[in-house]
Design a protein around this motif. Structure first.
Motif, short mmCIF file in Angstrom:
data_model
loop_
_atom_site.label_atom_id
_atom_site.label_comp_id
_atom_site.label_asym_id
_atom_site.label_seq_id
_atom_site.Cartn_x
_atom_site.Cartn_y
_atom_site.Cartn_z
N CYS A 16 -6.53 18.48 -28.08
CA CYS A 16 -7.38 19.65 -27.80
C CYS A 16 -7.46 20.56 -29.02
O CYS A 16 -6.45 20.89 -29.64
N ILE A 17 -8.70 20.93 -29.38
CA ILE A 17 -8.89 21.84 -30.51
C ILE A 17 -9.19 23.26 -30.04
O ILE A 17 -9.64 24.11 -30.80
N ALA A 19 -11.53 24.57 -28.41
CA ALA A 19 -12.90 25.07 -28.53
C ALA A 19 -13.32 25.81 -27.26
O ALA A 19 -14.26 26.59 -27.27
N GLU A 20 -12.63 25.52 -26.16
CA GLU A 20 -12.79 26.23 -24.89
C GLU A 20 -14.17 26.06 -24.26
O GLU A 20 -14.61 26.91 -23.51
N CYS A 22 -14.71 23.92 -22.08
CA CYS A 22 -14.38 23.68 -20.68
C CYS A 22 -14.12 24.99 -19.94
O CYS A 22 -14.70 25.26 -18.90
N CYS A 55 -16.56 17.90 -24.01
CA CYS A 55 -15.33 18.22 -24.73
C CYS A 55 -15.41 17.63 -26.14
O CYS A 55 -15.51 16.42 -26.31
N SER A 57 -13.31 17.29 -28.58
CA SER A 57 -12.16 16.63 -29.19
C SER A 57 -11.78 15.33 -28.49
O SER A 57 -11.02 14.54 -29.03
N LEU A 60 -10.11 15.81 -23.04
CA LEU A 60 -10.37 15.57 -21.62
C LEU A 60 -10.99 14.19 -21.46
O LEU A 60 -11.95 13.85 -22.14
S1 SF4 Z 1 -13.36 21.51 -24.19
FE1 SF4 Z 1 -11.84 20.01 -24.87
S2 SF4 Z 1 -11.21 20.70 -26.88
FE2 SF4 Z 1 -12.18 22.42 -25.87
S3 SF4 Z 1 -10.50 23.55 -24.89
FE3 SF4 Z 1 -11.35 22.14 -23.38
S4 SF4 Z 1 -10.05 20.34 -23.57
FE4 SF4 Z 1 -9.75 21.52 -25.43
#
Ligand code: SF4
Length: 70
Positions: A16-17, A19-20, A22, A55, A57, A60
């Motif tokens: 996970c980077i 980036a949020e 999600c 996502c 990265s 997920l």
């Molecule tokens: S979208 Fe993917 S990379 Fe970004 S916070 Fe959620 S799990 Fe992490």
């Protein structure tokens, strides 16, 4: 690992980077500061899969419990 009736969702924090996407775009499923942080009962499987595919990265991932008919 998180499951609903149709899919299993996995989250790899080492990938996970943050980036949020999600948490910002589907915050009732991907919750911040709540354990368990993914609530697969909070939306449709289709919407959850759509969000997982965004996502950036690959942290997920999801898989269907049964093979889908093609
Ligand atoms: S979208 Fe993917 S990379 Fe970004 S916070 Fe959620 S799990 Fe992490």
């Amino acid at each position: 690992m998180f499951r609903n009736k149709e899919i299993t969702v996995t989250y790899n924090p080492q990938v996970c980077i943050n980036a949020e996407h999600c948490a910002r775009e589907l915050s009732h499923v991907f919750r911040q500061a709540v354990i368990p942080w993914i609530n697969l009962e909070a939306d449709t499987t289709a919407n959850i899969i759509s969000q997982i595919k965004k996502c950036p990265s690959g942290a997920l991932q999801f898989s269907y419990h049964k093979k889908q008919a093609s």
